[in-house]
Motif scaffolding. Structure first.
Motif, PDB file in Angstrom:
ATOM      1  N   UNK A 445       0.241  -1.014   0.120  1.00 22.97           N
ATOM      2  CA  UNK A 445      -0.047  -0.276   0.285  1.00 22.97           C
ATOM      3  C   UNK A 445       0.396   1.180   0.019  1.00 22.97           C
ATOM      4  N   UNK A 446       2.064   1.609   0.736  1.00 28.17           N
ATOM      5  CA  UNK A 446       2.876   2.244   0.920  1.00 28.17           C
ATOM      6  C   UNK A 446       3.295   2.665  -0.505  1.00 28.17           C
ATOM      7  N   UNK A 466      -3.792   8.171   3.379  1.00 27.30           N
ATOM      8  CA  UNK A 466      -3.197   7.934   3.884  1.00 27.30           C
ATOM      9  C   UNK A 466      -3.517   7.779   4.751  1.00 27.30           C
ATOM     10  N   UNK A 467      -4.073   8.554   5.880  1.00 29.83           N
ATOM     11  CA  UNK A 467      -4.643   8.055   7.361  1.00 29.83           C
ATOM     12  C   UNK A 467      -4.998   6.762   7.222  1.00 29.83           C
ATOM     13  N   UNK A 468      -5.740   6.394   6.024  1.00 32.30           N
ATOM     14  CA  UNK A 468      -6.527   4.856   6.687  1.00 32.30           C
ATOM     15  C   UNK A 468      -5.883   3.969   6.439  1.00 32.30           C
ATOM     16  N   UNK A 469      -4.327   4.010   5.757  1.00 32.50           N
ATOM     17  CA  UNK A 469      -3.506   2.925   5.927  1.00 32.50           C
ATOM     18  C   UNK A 469      -2.190   2.906   7.404  1.00 32.50           C
ATOM     19  N   UNK A 470      -2.186   4.276   7.508  1.00 35.36           N
ATOM     20  CA  UNK A 470      -1.705   4.790   9.125  1.00 35.36           C
ATOM     21  C   UNK A 470      -2.004   4.163  10.036  1.00 35.36           C
ATOM     22  N   UNK A 471      -3.796   3.919   9.764  1.00 31.70           N
ATOM     23  CA  UNK A 471      -4.457   3.109  10.645  1.00 31.70           C
ATOM     24  C   UNK A 471      -4.593   1.533  10.841  1.00 31.70           C
ATOM     25  N   UNK A 472      -4.319   1.231   9.622  1.00 34.24           N
ATOM     26  CA  UNK A 472      -4.657  -0.404   9.644  1.00 34.24           C
ATOM     27  C   UNK A 472      -2.852  -0.334  10.184  1.00 34.24           C
ATOM     28  N   UNK A 473      -1.753  -0.077   9.741  1.00 31.45           N
ATOM     29  CA  UNK A 473      -0.564  -0.006  10.309  1.00 31.45           C
ATOM     30  C   UNK A 473      -0.260  -0.109  11.470  1.00 31.45           C
ATOM     31  N   UNK A 490      -9.916   1.581  13.280  1.00 35.58           N
ATOM     32  CA  UNK A 490     -10.117   1.661  12.428  1.00 35.58           C
ATOM     33  C   UNK A 490     -11.421   2.267  11.212  1.00 35.58           C
ATOM     34  N   UNK A 491     -11.467   2.601  10.885  1.00 36.59           N
ATOM     35  CA  UNK A 491     -12.190   3.576  10.081  1.00 36.59           C
ATOM     36  C   UNK A 491     -13.255   2.009   9.229  1.00 36.59           C
ATOM     37  N   UNK A 492     -14.718   2.412   9.669  1.00 37.70           N
ATOM     38  CA  UNK A 492     -15.716   1.296   9.385  1.00 37.70           C
ATOM     39  C   UNK A 492     -16.685   2.436   9.031  1.00 37.70           C
ATOM     40  N   UNK A 493     -17.858   1.680   8.033  1.00 37.96           N
ATOM     41  CA  UNK A 493     -19.230   2.688   7.989  1.00 37.96           C
ATOM     42  C   UNK A 493     -18.397   3.259   6.405  1.00 37.96           C
ATOM     43  N   UNK A 494     -18.957   4.403   6.326  1.00 38.31           N
ATOM     44  CA  UNK A 494     -18.428   5.124   4.319  1.00 38.31           C
ATOM     45  C   UNK A 494     -17.336   6.055   4.632  1.00 38.31           C
ATOM     46  N   UNK A 495     -17.133   6.480   6.243  1.00 32.46           N
ATOM     47  CA  UNK A 495     -16.037   6.632   6.021  1.00 32.46           C
ATOM     48  C   UNK A 495     -16.254   8.373   5.683  1.00 32.46           C
TER      49      UNK A 495
END
Length: 513
Positions: A445-446, A466-473, A490-495
């Motif tokens: 992803x990076x 970038x924000x989503x990947x940082x959260x998942x990492x 971790x983001x859920x829903x529509x975002x």
């Protein structure tokens, strides 16, 4: 409502600090999984500690010219300090405290009172010169199953139990010139064969996260009658056995896991502010999901003997549901060895490089299903190409978009974010948990973001992903996440429909030596 998850990484022997083999195996995996559960809104406890009752404490102390108790004291402090240095956030860290000893003795007394333990006469290696029986780390020989050379107790190669009297050509580790003979001794045992079908039925229902080597070993072990499991040993180092019939004996350290697990669950819960009784979290009906992260060589005492002991409690206790194992982590193609000084201490590596960099590389090379190897050259090459360089270039792009206020995020980017979370979840969730896949997904992803030629109007989409990947990492890259994110959910829903970019921290990663 999801159940509380209790994650346990078995306590290492208090005969030294933790090396990279310990961290790359059960400890990093347990920590990352616990952080993921919390980030996705689930309740979790993470427990470990150190074990001071193993005979290896005595043999190591003799080799180092110190006392066993002094070695335990220094090793316990080192182990706890190294876990903290590596970012392994343990809720309950157990040691040799009186409360633990009382829990072990009480658990075994209850089994004895219920008729689960029986006296048996077993053969043990014996030193006529010293008048001492030799068990576990005091004696070496050939494994009666796979022929590999090792100590009594457990075979590191095939995982099978090795009764001291069954070692092939036994020899003393205390004095290689000391002649060894076999002599009988009466000890208490758990007749494991009584519970073989119950153990087999349990793993037929559970064990979705079981890796192939453990599945193969369990099938082999449970396909034949199980030997009586010694609960007491005729030696002096360990917890004094609470039975007058075997006065002067101690509890077999490999018979402690059930009681230790009950104790560390209570300790972890209380450290997180929960008011629980001694064994409340382990009672049948408590709703606790118990997960172990452990080395392959620990499966017999934890997955066979311990499950048998819990079954012997006649329904009082729940059974652990999952075991995530690992193989040996090697240093330059040879097994880490404290005695040969062929190792790298965990605290030394995180002093040389940022711990996020160390955690990423240990994850990328984790010995999940086969032995893997650590070298400093690979550490520098892998982390520079897959983590440090890509992240820093992505951060530079984000920095260029700061100061513009809120940027719009398209529906297409929100859909992409959902796919990113799903991709990471495939590595984090327990059925297919894999540190290597998590590190691989993060690198992929990076790399995608690094190659993204951000067109006008796409700035918000880029920063959003970038924000989503940082959260998942974040469960792996804990310090980077702390500097880049206001929260770790971790983001859920529509975002979000928009995002306000902020400057991001950078990674460094020079390797000494």
């Amino acid at each position: 409502m999801s159940r509380r998850t209790l994650i346990i990484s078995p306590a290492p022997t208090a005969n030294g600090d933790l090396h990279l083999g310990h961290l790359a195996g059960p400890f990093l995996g347990a920590d990352v999984y616990a952080r993921w559960l919390r980030a996705t809104g689930r309740e979790v406890l993470l427990a470990s500690g150190f074990q001071d009752t193993s005979s290896y404490v005595v043999t190591t102390a003799r080799r180092l010219g110190t006392t066993p108790q002094d070695l335990v004291t220094s090793s316990g402090e080192q182990i706890e300090g190294t876990l903290a240095a590596a970012g392994i956030a343990v809720d309950g860290f157990t040691g040799d405290e009186d409360a633990f000893v009382k829990t072990v003795r009480r658990f075994l007394e209850d089994l004895h009172a219920g008729g689960a333990l029986e006296l048996r006469t077993l053969l043990f290696p014996y030193s006529p010169a010293t008048g001492e029986y030799l068990v576990d780390g005091f004696v070496r020989g050939g494994c009666p199953v796979c022929l590999a050379d090792g100590c009594a107790g457990l075979c590191e190669s095939c995982g099978n139990p090795v009764a001291p009297g069954d070692l092939l050509e036994p020899r003393s580790t205390l004095d290689e010139n000391d002649p060894v003979e076999l002599r009988p001794a009466q000890v208490f045992v758990l007749p494991l064969e009584r519970y073989r079908e119950g153990i087999r039925a349990h793993f037929a229902e559970h064990g979705r996260a079981m890796r192939p080597h453990m599945a193969q070993a369990l099938q082999e072990m449970l396909s034949r009658p199980l030997p009586d499991y010694p609960v007491t040993y005729p030696v002096s180092w360990g917890i004094p056995a609470p039975f007058p019939e075997v006065a002067g004996q101690v509890v077999n350290p490999n018979a402690e896991p059930a009681a230790w697990s009950i104790y560390c669950a209570q300790l972890s819960a209380r450290n997180r502010g929960l008011d629980v009784t001694e064994d409340e979290l382990w009672l049948t009906g408590a709703g606790t999901r118990v997960v172990y992260f452990l080395g392959f060589d620990n499966i017999y005492p934890f997955a066979v003997a311990m499950v048998g002991m819990l079954l012997a409690a006649k329904g009082r206790y729940l059974l652990p549901e999952e075991f995530v194992t690992n193989e040996f982590y090697e240093l330059e193609n040879a097994k880490f060895s404290t005695s040969r000084r062929h190792l790298i201490w965990g605290r030394d590596l995180v002093a040389e490089v940022p711990r996020d960099v160390a955690r990423f590389h240990l994850a990328a090379t984790s010995p999940e299903s086969q032995r893997t190897d650590f070298t400093r050259a690979a550490l520098e090459r892998v982390t520079s190409a897959r983590l440090i360089g890509p992240w820093n270039r992505v951060a530079e792009k984000v920095d260029a978009f700061t100061g513009r206020g809120a940027l719009p995020v398209s529906a297409r980017s929100r859909e992409a974010a959902a796919r990113i979370v799903k991709r990471f979840a495939a590595g984090y969730e327990l059925e297919y948990f894999s540190l290597t896949r998590i590190a691989e997904t993060l690198g992929e992803q990076l790399g995608r973001l690094e190659d993204w030629d951000v067109a006008p109007g796409q700035e918000g989409d880029f920063c959003h992903q970038v924000d989503v990947i940082a959260r998942c990492g974040a469960p792996l890259l804990i310090d980077l996440a702390a500097g880049a994110l206001a929260d770790l959910s971790i983001p859920t829903g529509e975002g979000p429909a928009e995002i306000t970019p902020v400057p991001l921290p950078r990674l460094s990663g020079t390797v000494a030596g």
